[in-house]
Design an enzyme around this catalytic site. Sequence first.
Site, PDB file in Angstrom:
ATOM      1  N   LYS A  28     -22.779  13.995 -20.879  1.00  0.00           N
ATOM      2  CA  LYS A  28     -24.261  13.228 -21.864  1.00  0.00           C
ATOM      3  C   LYS A  28     -24.602  13.408 -22.877  1.00  0.00           C
ATOM      4  CE  LYS A  28     -25.089  10.543 -18.506  1.00  0.00           C
ATOM      5  NZ  LYS A  28     -25.295  10.194 -17.514  1.00  0.00           N
ATOM      6  N   LYS A  86     -15.215   8.512 -20.432  1.00  0.00           N
ATOM      7  CA  LYS A  86     -16.019   7.321 -19.461  1.00  0.00           C
ATOM      8  C   LYS A  86     -15.762   6.930 -20.587  1.00  0.00           C
ATOM      9  CE  LYS A  86     -19.094   9.836 -17.421  1.00  0.00           C
ATOM     10  NZ  LYS A  86     -20.826   9.919 -16.791  1.00  0.00           N
TER      11      LYS A  86
END
Length: 250
Positions: A28, A86
Amino acid sequence: MMRLLVSVAREEEVAPAVSGGADIVDVKNPAEGGLGAAEPGRIGRIRALTPAAVPVSVAIGDAPMLPGTMALAALGAAGCGVQYVKVGLFGPRDAAQAERLLAAVSLAVRESHPRTRVIAAGYADARAFGAVEPEALPALAARAGAHGCMLDTLAKDGRCLFDFLDVAGLTAFVRQCRSLGLESALAGSLRLAHAPRLCELAPDIVGVRSAVCAGDRTNGRVSARAVAGLREALTGAGAPVARAAPCGAP
């Protein structure tokens, strides 16, 4: 078996995450939000540095209500050779919108990379900004063709998952995911002290970054010792935690 997901922001964090015992390495970009997306080149390098036996997941952002845009982003992420994509359901204002966005993402990934799993990420603090409430997430994710659900927090201000949802609500979330055949994941500024409650809840995946970082979540660096300590705490609290592949494993 409960698995430990450790979020990394840079290539040099892969080795300490894996050697400490991460079961999933999550990529991320904290500078762009709780589920901020990293550049494709960095994702590819992190996948290459991570042992093949250790799955890699990728966050593609706190998504606006733009199904086509997010489907394209998911397709790009899946093309980096990762096992999980995600998507944060930030933009949708109700379950119908969230399902439409998630269905577009799921279809794009399924048609091009059928072995990659799509995870719908909702927010425990959704009521603060008008997003889809956590209780609605598992059912809409199942209808949209996703493979699992994660609860995180948008706010990164010292509060955590348990400040927004109680154990009863989280237990219901995990059970609903299980009844629908979805993987369940809990994240949101979780700490070492939360290990006993996490073991009671027994999600499939526990996701962390701040808890295993030396420094803040944006500029800090994952510590192998902190990852190992969290794994030990989860095991000591009674969790049947999966054994991660050793660093350098094929």
